[in-house]
Scaffold this motif. Sequence first.
Motif, PDB file in Angstrom:
ATOM      1  N   ASP A  68      43.950  39.128  31.822  1.00 37.13           N
ATOM      2  CA  ASP A  68      43.203  39.241  33.213  1.00 37.13           C
ATOM      3  C   ASP A  68      42.071  38.203  33.219  1.00 37.13           C
ATOM      4  N   ALA A  69      41.331  38.435  34.530  1.00 34.10           N
ATOM      5  CA  ALA A  69      40.088  37.493  34.505  1.00 34.10           C
ATOM      6  C   ALA A  69      39.043  37.696  33.434  1.00 34.10           C
ATOM      7  N   SER A  70      39.109  38.886  32.665  1.00 32.50           N
ATOM      8  CA  SER A  70      37.952  39.299  31.711  1.00 32.50           C
ATOM      9  C   SER A  70      37.962  38.190  30.585  1.00 32.50           C
ATOM     10  N   THR A 101      46.450  56.199  37.424  1.00 37.01           N
ATOM     11  CA  THR A 101      45.395  55.833  36.858  1.00 37.01           C
ATOM     12  C   THR A 101      45.026  56.069  35.378  1.00 37.01           C
ATOM     13  N   VAL A 102      44.975  55.067  34.744  1.00 39.22           N
ATOM     14  CA  VAL A 102      44.788  54.962  33.189  1.00 39.22           C
ATOM     15  C   VAL A 102      43.388  55.507  32.854  1.00 39.22           C
ATOM     16  N   THR A 103      43.297  56.332  32.008  1.00 39.47           N
ATOM     17  CA  THR A 103      41.741  56.858  31.713  1.00 39.47           C
ATOM     18  C   THR A 103      41.522  56.336  30.345  1.00 39.47           C
ATOM     19  N   ASN A 141      40.059  49.108  48.253  1.00 35.51           N
ATOM     20  CA  ASN A 141      38.918  48.604  47.186  1.00 35.51           C
ATOM     21  C   ASN A 141      38.585  49.579  46.256  1.00 35.51           C
ATOM     22  N   TRP A 142      38.264  49.510  45.078  1.00 32.44           N
ATOM     23  CA  TRP A 142      37.613  50.470  44.151  1.00 32.44           C
ATOM     24  C   TRP A 142      36.247  50.817  44.757  1.00 32.44           C
ATOM     25  N   GLY A 143      35.414  49.847  45.322  1.00 30.93           N
ATOM     26  CA  GLY A 143      34.231  50.219  45.866  1.00 30.93           C
ATOM     27  C   GLY A 143      33.295  49.929  45.069  1.00 30.93           C
ATOM     28  N   LEU A 171      51.860  50.285  35.153  1.00 32.68           N
ATOM     29  CA  LEU A 171      50.960  51.419  35.558  1.00 32.68           C
ATOM     30  C   LEU A 171      50.027  50.926  36.758  1.00 32.68           C
ATOM     31  N   GLU A 172      49.859  51.174  37.876  1.00 31.32           N
ATOM     32  CA  GLU A 172      48.832  50.895  38.939  1.00 31.32           C
ATOM     33  C   GLU A 172      48.195  51.927  39.485  1.00 31.32           C
ATOM     34  N   SER A 173      46.909  51.796  39.781  1.00 29.62           N
ATOM     35  CA  SER A 173      46.228  52.830  40.393  1.00 29.62           C
ATOM     36  C   SER A 173      46.178  53.157  41.847  1.00 29.62           C
ATOM     37  N   GLY A 221      46.493  43.903  43.325  1.00 34.58           N
ATOM     38  CA  GLY A 221      45.161  44.140  42.935  1.00 34.58           C
ATOM     39  C   GLY A 221      44.387  43.199  43.802  1.00 34.58           C
ATOM     40  N   SER A 222      43.355  42.397  43.378  1.00 32.14           N
ATOM     41  CA  SER A 222      42.374  41.546  44.066  1.00 32.14           C
ATOM     42  C   SER A 222      43.212  40.547  44.869  1.00 32.14           C
ATOM     43  N   SER A 223      44.465  40.090  44.327  1.00 28.27           N
ATOM     44  CA  SER A 223      45.112  39.203  44.951  1.00 28.27           C
ATOM     45  C   SER A 223      45.463  39.804  46.501  1.00 28.27           C
ATOM     46  N   GLY A 245      47.618  43.867  39.165  1.00 27.52           N
ATOM     47  CA  GLY A 245      46.829  42.926  39.992  1.00 27.52           C
ATOM     48  C   GLY A 245      47.370  41.376  39.744  1.00 27.52           C
ATOM     49  N   SER A 246      46.372  40.267  40.090  1.00 27.04           N
ATOM     50  CA  SER A 246      47.047  39.051  39.896  1.00 27.04           C
ATOM     51  C   SER A 246      47.780  38.719  38.642  1.00 27.04           C
ATOM     52  N   ALA A 247      47.092  39.294  37.527  1.00 28.74           N
ATOM     53  CA  ALA A 247      47.747  39.014  36.026  1.00 28.74           C
ATOM     54  C   ALA A 247      48.719  39.943  35.853  1.00 28.74           C
ATOM     55  N   GLY A 248      49.023  41.402  36.170  1.00 24.84           N
ATOM     56  CA  GLY A 248      49.762  42.146  35.832  1.00 24.84           C
ATOM     57  C   GLY A 248      50.967  42.107  36.364  1.00 24.84           C
ATOM     58  N   LEU A 298      43.258  41.625  48.351  1.00 23.25           N
ATOM     59  CA  LEU A 298      42.054  41.728  49.079  1.00 23.25           C
ATOM     60  C   LEU A 298      41.533  40.290  49.191  1.00 23.25           C
ATOM     61  N   ASN A 299      41.956  39.392  48.642  1.00 26.11           N
ATOM     62  CA  ASN A 299      41.187  38.166  48.355  1.00 26.11           C
ATOM     63  C   ASN A 299      41.518  37.200  49.588  1.00 26.11           C
ATOM     64  N   PHE A 300      40.740  35.884  49.590  1.00 22.60           N
ATOM     65  CA  PHE A 300      40.816  35.087  50.667  1.00 22.60           C
ATOM     66  C   PHE A 300      41.849  34.150  50.660  1.00 22.60           C
ATOM     67  N   LEU A 301      42.884  34.426  49.707  1.00 29.51           N
ATOM     68  CA  LEU A 301      44.086  33.612  49.733  1.00 29.51           C
ATOM     69  C   LEU A 301      43.741  31.982  49.124  1.00 29.51           C
ATOM     70  N   ILE A 302      42.433  31.579  48.817  1.00 24.44           N
ATOM     71  CA  ILE A 302      42.122  30.220  48.393  1.00 24.44           C
ATOM     72  C   ILE A 302      42.736  30.160  47.123  1.00 24.44           C
ATOM     73  N   TYR A 303      43.516  28.868  47.128  1.00 25.62           N
ATOM     74  CA  TYR A 303      44.098  28.613  45.616  1.00 25.62           C
ATOM     75  C   TYR A 303      43.436  27.466  45.126  1.00 25.62           C
ATOM     76  N   SER A 341      36.036  27.070  40.318  1.00 27.06           N
ATOM     77  CA  SER A 341      37.213  27.374  41.095  1.00 27.06           C
ATOM     78  C   SER A 341      37.178  28.940  41.364  1.00 27.06           C
ATOM     79  N   HIS A 342      37.760  29.165  42.575  1.00 25.99           N
ATOM     80  CA  HIS A 342      38.274  30.441  42.890  1.00 25.99           C
ATOM     81  C   HIS A 342      39.337  30.898  41.929  1.00 25.99           C
ATOM     82  N   THR A 343      39.233  32.341  41.560  1.00 26.63           N
ATOM     83  CA  THR A 343      39.592  32.701  40.050  1.00 26.63           C
ATOM     84  C   THR A 343      41.092  33.149  40.197  1.00 26.63           C
ATOM     85  N   HIS A 344      41.677  33.180  41.353  1.00 22.34           N
ATOM     86  CA  HIS A 344      43.193  33.907  41.292  1.00 22.34           C
ATOM     87  C   HIS A 344      44.003  32.731  40.658  1.00 22.34           C
ATOM     88  N   ALA A 345      44.010  31.653  40.908  1.00 22.34           N
ATOM     89  CA  ALA A 345      45.013  30.683  40.224  1.00 22.34           C
ATOM     90  C   ALA A 345      44.777  30.659  38.872  1.00 22.34           C
TER      91      ALA A 345
HETATM   92  C1  LIG Z   1      37.291  40.109  48.426  1.00 21.85           C
HETATM   93  C2  LIG Z   1      37.674  39.128  47.224  1.00 21.85           C
HETATM   94  C3  LIG Z   1      37.936  37.762  47.746  1.00 21.85           C
HETATM   95  C4  LIG Z   1      38.282  36.978  46.882  1.00 21.85           C
HETATM   96  N1  LIG Z   1      38.961  35.762  47.236  1.00 21.85           N
HETATM   97  C5  LIG Z   1      39.592  34.931  46.435  1.00 21.85           C
HETATM   98  C6  LIG Z   1      40.032  33.596  46.952  1.00 21.85           C
HETATM   99  O1  LIG Z   1      40.118  33.437  48.325  1.00 21.85           O
HETATM  100  N2  LIG Z   1      40.687  32.907  45.914  1.00 21.85           N
HETATM  101  C7  LIG Z   1      40.715  33.287  44.554  1.00 21.85           C
HETATM  102  O2  LIG Z   1      41.368  32.421  44.014  1.00 21.85           O
HETATM  103  N3  LIG Z   1      40.223  34.397  44.275  1.00 21.85           N
HETATM  104  C8  LIG Z   1      39.457  35.079  45.042  1.00 21.85           C
HETATM  105  N4  LIG Z   1      39.143  36.378  44.559  1.00 21.85           N
HETATM  106  C9  LIG Z   1      39.092  36.776  43.137  1.00 21.85           C
HETATM  107  C10 LIG Z   1      40.519  36.801  42.615  1.00 21.85           C
HETATM  108  O3  LIG Z   1      41.427  37.657  43.739  1.00 21.85           O
HETATM  109  C11 LIG Z   1      40.554  37.715  41.288  1.00 21.85           C
HETATM  110  O4  LIG Z   1      39.880  37.117  40.298  1.00 21.85           O
HETATM  111  C12 LIG Z   1      41.768  38.068  40.579  1.00 21.85           C
HETATM  112  O5  LIG Z   1      42.532  38.730  41.705  1.00 21.85           O
HETATM  113  C13 LIG Z   1      41.427  38.880  39.507  1.00 21.85           C
HETATM  114  O6  LIG Z   1      42.843  39.262  38.885  1.00 21.85           O
HETATM  115  P1  LIG Z   1      43.006  40.362  37.659  1.00 21.85           P
HETATM  116  O7  LIG Z   1      44.189  40.173  37.344  1.00 21.85           O
HETATM  117  O8  LIG Z   1      41.825  39.946  36.620  1.00 21.85           O
HETATM  118  O9  LIG Z   1      42.508  41.518  38.287  1.00 21.85           O
HETATM  119  P2  LIG Z   1      42.758  42.406  39.654  1.00 21.85           P
HETATM  120  O10 LIG Z   1      43.557  41.601  40.499  1.00 21.85           O
HETATM  121  O11 LIG Z   1      41.754  43.214  40.323  1.00 21.85           O
HETATM  122  O12 LIG Z   1      43.980  43.380  39.194  1.00 21.85           O
HETATM  123  C14 LIG Z   1      43.546  44.822  38.464  1.00 21.85           C
HETATM  124  C15 LIG Z   1      44.614  45.719  38.804  1.00 21.85           C
HETATM  125  O13 LIG Z   1      44.169  46.848  37.835  1.00 21.85           O
HETATM  126  C16 LIG Z   1      44.325  47.926  38.530  1.00 21.85           C
HETATM  127  N5  LIG Z   1      43.330  48.889  37.606  1.00 21.85           N
HETATM  128  C17 LIG Z   1      42.400  48.642  37.106  1.00 21.85           C
HETATM  129  N6  LIG Z   1      41.878  49.890  36.618  1.00 21.85           N
HETATM  130  C18 LIG Z   1      42.822  50.569  36.541  1.00 21.85           C
HETATM  131  C19 LIG Z   1      43.191  51.884  35.860  1.00 21.85           C
HETATM  132  N7  LIG Z   1      42.350  52.270  34.973  1.00 21.85           N
HETATM  133  N8  LIG Z   1      44.634  52.387  35.737  1.00 21.85           N
HETATM  134  C20 LIG Z   1      45.406  51.770  36.391  1.00 21.85           C
HETATM  135  N9  LIG Z   1      45.170  50.569  37.230  1.00 21.85           N
HETATM  136  C21 LIG Z   1      44.027  49.856  37.001  1.00 21.85           C
HETATM  137  C22 LIG Z   1      43.500  47.693  39.813  1.00 21.85           C
HETATM  138  O14 LIG Z   1      43.553  48.829  40.860  1.00 21.85           O
HETATM  139  C23 LIG Z   1      44.201  46.403  40.144  1.00 21.85           C
HETATM  140  O15 LIG Z   1      45.526  46.495  40.917  1.00 21.85           O
HETATM  141  C24 LIG Z   1      38.580  37.332  45.329  1.00 21.85           C
HETATM  142  C25 LIG Z   1      38.585  38.706  45.136  1.00 21.85           C
HETATM  143  C26 LIG Z   1      37.964  39.536  46.086  1.00 21.85           C
HETATM  144  C27 LIG Z   1      37.967  40.905  45.554  1.00 21.85           C
END
Ligand SMILES: Cc1cc2nc3c(=O)[nH]c(=O)nc-3n(C[C@H](O)[C@H](O)[C@H](O)COP(=O)(O)OP(=O)(O)OC[C@H]3O[C@@H](n4cnc5c(N)ncnc54)[C@H](O)[C@@H]3O)c2cc1C
Length: 603
Positions: A568-570, A252-254, A89-91, A64-66, A119-121, A43-46, A123-128, A578-582
Amino acid sequence: ERYNIFDIWTNLFRPPQNENEGFIPDYNPKNGQEYDFIVVGAGSAGCVVANRLSEVPQWKVLLLESGGNENYFSDIPIFAPFLSITPMNWGYTSEPEQKACRDLRGHVCYLPRGKVLGGSSVLNFLIYQRGHPDDYNDWVRMGNDGWSYEEVLPYFKKSENIKIQELKNSTYHGLGGYLDIDHAPYSSSLNTAFREAGEELGYEWNDPNGEKLIGFSKPQATMRNGKRCSSSKAFLEPIRFRRNLKVSKHSTVTRIIIDPFTNIAKGVEFIKNNKRRKVYARREVILSAGSIGSAQLLMLSGVGPKEHLRELGINNLVNLPVGYNLQDHVTFSGNAFIVNASGLCINDITAASPSSAAAYMMGDGPLTIPGGAAGLAFTQTEFARDLAPGRPDIELVMGAGSLAGDLLGIIRSMLGITDNWYREVYGSLPLEDRQRSFSLNPILIRPRSVGRVTLRSSNFSDQPKIHPNYFEHPDDLQAMKEGVRFAQRVINTNGFQRFGTRLHSAPFPNCEGFLFNSDEYWECAIMQTSITLDHQVGTCKMGPKSDPTAVVSPRLLVHGMQRLRVVDASVIPRIPASHTHAPVVMIAEKASDLIKEDWEGSI
Ligand SMILES: Cc1cc2nc3c(=O)[nH]c(=O)nc-3n(C[C@H](O)[C@H](O)[C@H](O)COP(=O)(O)OP(=O)(O)OC[C@H]3O[C@@H](n4cnc5c(N)ncnc54)[C@H](O)[C@@H]3O)c2cc1C
């Protein structure tokens, strides 16, 4: 590495723009294989961590990416909401909330998370946005040495390639990094009205990632030539042929494999093509699975709250408050503002027109608007009692369209808004007005309410239980209401009144009992339909060992464990304004340096 038919098919329609783009080959790790580092989640971090660690040629890195590939549609900035109704989307949905999402489908909040390379980067709305300097100085006050604004600014800049001409010489921005930051090339008179409105109200038109956060601006976006620049496009694609980095998709890591006697993380178990495999890490396992995924994996592997794990029959190795401290940004996006002229607003019919498609091919036009967001404003309300002047608690996002213009129902599906709700609120509005509507969505960027993620069962495939607890703290509802009033002040300026801008005033279902536009009415409306901005953070909180609420150390190592890190974001201890991607990309840049430092002598 091999390309399967599906890979080739999706990439046929996504021609690379330059040598830094191109699709990432899939690697099939063998059962029992060993790597130096295993990164879980691209995702954004990985993606950042995998890139930076594999800069060391001696280190073998497995990512590893799901999910699978991005595609042509996920690159189109305005289509971001559409992606939440795809398998990318994980849904996740929340458990029923007391004070939010009451009118949404199933009375739960929809919580999309990316399941795709990037990852969520993706799906996200691209805002930095980076937030306020004191957001990071607060992290230091919580015991996290090394995370002050002064210390993290170089990491924001390291990853950045600023494309906005007037910011190229700014000391706040970086040039030459992997991640392109740009304005959408498209603007309409709506942008001019927004700027004028801000100036009339006494706000500066500013760089919200620069000296001052409070002000009005056009969104800075993770964008390259009018297309999405996800973490995967930015950080993985340019290094897709690096020999010491292997990327395994649909993996998918379990579970994390942990030695129960030493608490050393040895590797992970994952499923690919319906086969369960184990891979081992000589140095570290790094969880970058996001705020939901990383918390879930830790708990399933025995790292988490003792009582909770015991109830589910999971052997507890380390008692840690995993899953607590869930923080998020909630927004109220149900309002529509109608203008008396066409050509200002964007709705799904304009977006789907051939002229928009043609302009997009040239890197321009309305499809380049990041997630539909045309303007940002930051302000401080009277409820920001604990904040110094200059630190905002409300952000306003101006959407170039509104829910009223969602004729095809895509935005409704993403938000979980029912067709009945849409008909009741917007059904009486003439079609022409629905198409001439935009939104001003207040976001609660300094929430006081805190939620929690728990496991539903000891089985990975059972979605975790997510309790965001939006508006649990009474100040949150009051601040959000101030956000609604701020939007009204913006609309009442000459800038917007030039277009006769008015708020659509059909009451929301279940709030008809209150006088429209009274404080009580807005409190009701907010609780009925507020939705998340998908900024969930904090479930593996960073803090020193002495902090009983911390899960990882300021070096992001899991307390009480060895060779296990979360990046990651956790790990965010307190959500920035702030939006959280950056911020997440910054965390991953800094974490990569911490890892390199920790293993320096033994490369
Ligand atoms: C719809 C939406 C809109 C958003 N809009 C914005 C925005 O405009 N600007 C902004 O700054 N932020 C936005 N965000 C938030 C931002 O994108 C997230 O905070 C950021 O991407 C989180 O990064 P992360 O690395 O923590 O997680 P993620 O980017 O979610 O990455 C986690 C990755 O791990 C993978 N994964 C999870 N579990 C497993 C597993 N068991 N095995 C293998 N792979 C796994 C996932 O598939 C995913 O690819 C938005 C988020 C969403 C969903």
